[in-house]
Design a protein around this motif. Sequence first.
Motif, PDB file in Angstrom:
ATOM      1  N   UNK A 177     -17.316  19.342 -14.433  1.00 17.22           N
ATOM      2  CA  UNK A 177     -18.212  19.933 -15.411  1.00 17.22           C
ATOM      3  C   UNK A 177     -19.598  19.305 -15.345  1.00 17.22           C
ATOM      4  N   UNK A 178     -19.690  18.150 -14.717  1.00 17.88           N
ATOM      5  CA  UNK A 178     -20.979  17.478 -14.639  1.00 17.88           C
ATOM      6  C   UNK A 178     -21.871  18.025 -13.540  1.00 17.88           C
ATOM      7  N   UNK A 179     -21.357  18.924 -12.693  1.00 20.27           N
ATOM      8  CA  UNK A 179     -22.159  19.480 -11.621  1.00 20.27           C
ATOM      9  C   UNK A 179     -22.811  20.783 -12.078  1.00 20.27           C
ATOM     10  N   UNK A 180     -23.837  21.201 -11.366  1.00 23.34           N
ATOM     11  CA  UNK A 180     -24.532  22.435 -11.700  1.00 23.34           C
ATOM     12  C   UNK A 180     -23.811  23.634 -11.096  1.00 23.34           C
ATOM     13  N   UNK A 181     -24.125  24.825 -11.615  1.00 20.84           N
ATOM     14  CA  UNK A 181     -23.553  26.042 -11.059  1.00 20.84           C
ATOM     15  C   UNK A 181     -23.914  26.163  -9.584  1.00 20.84           C
ATOM     16  N   UNK A 182     -25.169  25.874  -9.251  1.00 20.58           N
ATOM     17  CA  UNK A 182     -25.607  25.975  -7.865  1.00 20.58           C
ATOM     18  C   UNK A 182     -24.806  25.039  -6.972  1.00 20.58           C
ATOM     19  N   UNK A 183     -24.578  23.812  -7.406  1.00 22.61           N
ATOM     20  CA  UNK A 183     -23.829  22.865  -6.580  1.00 22.61           C
ATOM     21  C   UNK A 183     -22.402  23.350  -6.353  1.00 22.61           C
ATOM     22  N   UNK A 184     -21.770  23.858  -7.399  1.00 24.45           N
ATOM     23  CA  UNK A 184     -20.393  24.331  -7.251  1.00 24.45           C
ATOM     24  C   UNK A 184     -20.319  25.514  -6.283  1.00 24.45           C
ATOM     25  N   UNK A 185     -21.304  26.405  -6.346  1.00 24.34           N
ATOM     26  CA  UNK A 185     -21.287  27.552  -5.451  1.00 24.34           C
ATOM     27  C   UNK A 185     -21.605  27.150  -4.012  1.00 24.34           C
ATOM     28  N   UNK A 186     -22.546  26.225  -3.831  1.00 20.50           N
ATOM     29  CA  UNK A 186     -22.885  25.752  -2.488  1.00 20.50           C
ATOM     30  C   UNK A 186     -21.686  25.074  -1.837  1.00 20.50           C
ATOM     31  N   UNK A 187     -20.900  24.353  -2.617  1.00 21.58           N
ATOM     32  CA  UNK A 187     -19.766  23.611  -2.073  1.00 21.58           C
ATOM     33  C   UNK A 187     -18.512  24.465  -1.931  1.00 21.58           C
ATOM     34  N   UNK A 188     -18.628  25.773  -2.194  1.00 20.08           N
ATOM     35  CA  UNK A 188     -17.515  26.692  -2.016  1.00 20.08           C
ATOM     36  C   UNK A 188     -17.702  27.458  -0.710  1.00 20.08           C
ATOM     37  N   UNK A 189     -16.714  27.411   0.166  1.00 26.01           N
ATOM     38  CA  UNK A 189     -16.835  28.021   1.481  1.00 26.01           C
ATOM     39  C   UNK A 189     -16.619  29.531   1.400  1.00 26.01           C
ATOM     40  N   UNK A 190     -17.426  30.291   2.167  1.00 30.48           N
ATOM     41  CA  UNK A 190     -17.274  31.734   2.191  1.00 30.48           C
ATOM     42  C   UNK A 190     -18.046  32.365   3.326  1.00 30.48           C
ATOM     43  N   UNK A 191     -17.493  32.366   4.527  1.00 30.15           N
ATOM     44  CA  UNK A 191     -18.169  32.971   5.672  1.00 30.15           C
ATOM     45  C   UNK A 191     -18.068  34.485   5.571  1.00 30.15           C
ATOM     46  N   UNK A 192     -18.879  35.189   6.328  1.00 33.07           N
ATOM     47  CA  UNK A 192     -18.936  36.646   6.256  1.00 33.07           C
ATOM     48  C   UNK A 192     -17.569  37.275   6.470  1.00 33.07           C
ATOM     49  N   UNK A 193     -17.201  38.152   5.547  1.00 30.82           N
ATOM     50  CA  UNK A 193     -15.916  38.809   5.630  1.00 30.82           C
ATOM     51  C   UNK A 193     -14.789  38.041   4.974  1.00 30.82           C
ATOM     52  N   UNK A 194     -15.047  36.815   4.542  1.00 27.15           N
ATOM     53  CA  UNK A 194     -14.022  35.966   3.914  1.00 27.15           C
ATOM     54  C   UNK A 194     -14.630  35.268   2.694  1.00 27.15           C
ATOM     55  N   UNK A 195     -15.185  36.076   1.789  1.00 24.81           N
ATOM     56  CA  UNK A 195     -15.915  35.520   0.649  1.00 24.81           C
ATOM     57  C   UNK A 195     -15.071  35.400  -0.610  1.00 24.81           C
ATOM     58  N   UNK A 196     -13.730  35.481  -0.480  1.00 26.15           N
ATOM     59  CA  UNK A 196     -12.872  35.487  -1.667  1.00 26.15           C
ATOM     60  C   UNK A 196     -13.107  34.273  -2.557  1.00 26.15           C
ATOM     61  N   UNK A 197     -13.221  33.092  -1.942  1.00 25.77           N
ATOM     62  CA  UNK A 197     -13.399  31.876  -2.733  1.00 25.77           C
ATOM     63  C   UNK A 197     -14.704  31.898  -3.512  1.00 25.77           C
ATOM     64  N   UNK A 198     -15.747  32.458  -2.902  1.00 21.93           N
ATOM     65  CA  UNK A 198     -17.037  32.533  -3.594  1.00 21.93           C
ATOM     66  C   UNK A 198     -16.944  33.526  -4.750  1.00 21.93           C
ATOM     67  N   UNK A 199     -16.308  34.673  -4.526  1.00 21.30           N
ATOM     68  CA  UNK A 199     -16.141  35.644  -5.612  1.00 21.30           C
ATOM     69  C   UNK A 199     -15.371  35.025  -6.773  1.00 21.30           C
TER      70      UNK A 199
END
Length: 470
Positions: free
Chosen positions: A411-433
Amino acid sequence: MKSSLKFLAVFLVLLSNPSWAHAQSASSSKVPGLLFEDLKEYVETPAIPGYEKALSTKIRAQLASFHAQTDSMGNVLVTLGSGAPHRLIVASMDEPGYVVSGVTDEGYLHVQRLPQFGNLPIVEEDLYAAQPVRVEGLDGKWIYGVVAGHSVHLQGRSAEDRHPSNMEDMYVDVGAGSKEEARRINADFLSAVSLDRNLVGLGHFVSGYAVGDRFGDAALVDLLRSIDASKVKGTLTVAFVGQQWVGGLGLQRIIQKVNPDEAVYVGRLAASGAIAGMKTVRRAPRREMGSGVLIGLAEVGESLTGYPAELEQSAELNKITIVTDYAAPVVPASRFDQAKLPGKFCHMGIATAWPATPAEMIDSADLSALTRFLKSFVEGATSSGSAAGAAENQTARVPENLQAVPVSKSKGTTVLQRLVETYGVSGHEESVRDAVKSELGADVHPETDAAGNLILKLGAAANGSTGSGP
């Protein structure tokens, strides 16, 4: 009455012998941690030559029950037993890196290599550009930074002048806008700079920058964790030394201090420098991962003799695979006076892939075999084949926390940091969604279309109403 006095006299004699008391207290102690937990902690703690304090402090704290000592160079020593023979088992703590040599008016850091001479690793020659780094502030806290990449479009000089090995073109950005701001965050002259890294599991392999510089430390701590001090014959000194990358200075200091009868150096088998008259050709280790325990030799191919042959015999008795491979000397030739290694000396290690790079890798089974060998060698024990194999399989299992890709949920991290640290290459963006949905909350219900786009409709139109507006 006489028997009571005799017992008291014997007790006082034993109590007055610090080596005996030390061995007894240490043998019944518990060294915290596990082999691969230690390896991860050590790999992820930067320690360039002369700046090993953070790592040596962690190792010494783990070995507190052994009353580990630290000398003026920062080497950590544990001694068990007494008398002859005096055995030394040693591993190095340091890795190649950089030190800040200046700060520009715009707040960028200039650096110089450490080491600056000898057989420089490829990471210092070609692989640092655009890499994340950590800078040790003058207050001992680590600051994140990044090495500026080279622009092939904006630089008008020749390709040779723009080569990554040109230190004048290396700048480290720590987010400071001026020299004064850089100094306010304690990034200044002589601050240590090292590549950022994480140790990760790849099946039964583990990979991370400096893993070849740290597996020896993990193996020696694991040895002390499991050792039965009552089985140690003579004196055993276990040492963790610094400044190995700058001429083996830590090792030489320990050799001079301890003056052992025999010594085993545990660490990466390194390539030689360029062969005379053949600038791009070097002698290098050839064994692949999974080869077991290695004995490093300057000349490979002949049958083992002397001390290495004794170690090979000890391994065979315990059904541990041990083979030879090339290794450059652990103390390189120098015009300066050097400590003389004992006649009974051996360099031991395990195979590494992509040595001294951010992708360096070892086989967990090899490291397990190395720790079993060290224990059996020190204690003089012989294991049955089935028991040895079971122990190897148990120790070699890479923990699940090294296998999984970390996802930031703090909870101490920012939304941007959490999204940047989530992997999601083209066609496999499930984790980012999934991460975006989590940030939106349970009361919000976005839709995913056929192309995988996440769509959130707001307003009256989202509810099927056309509205009454203009």
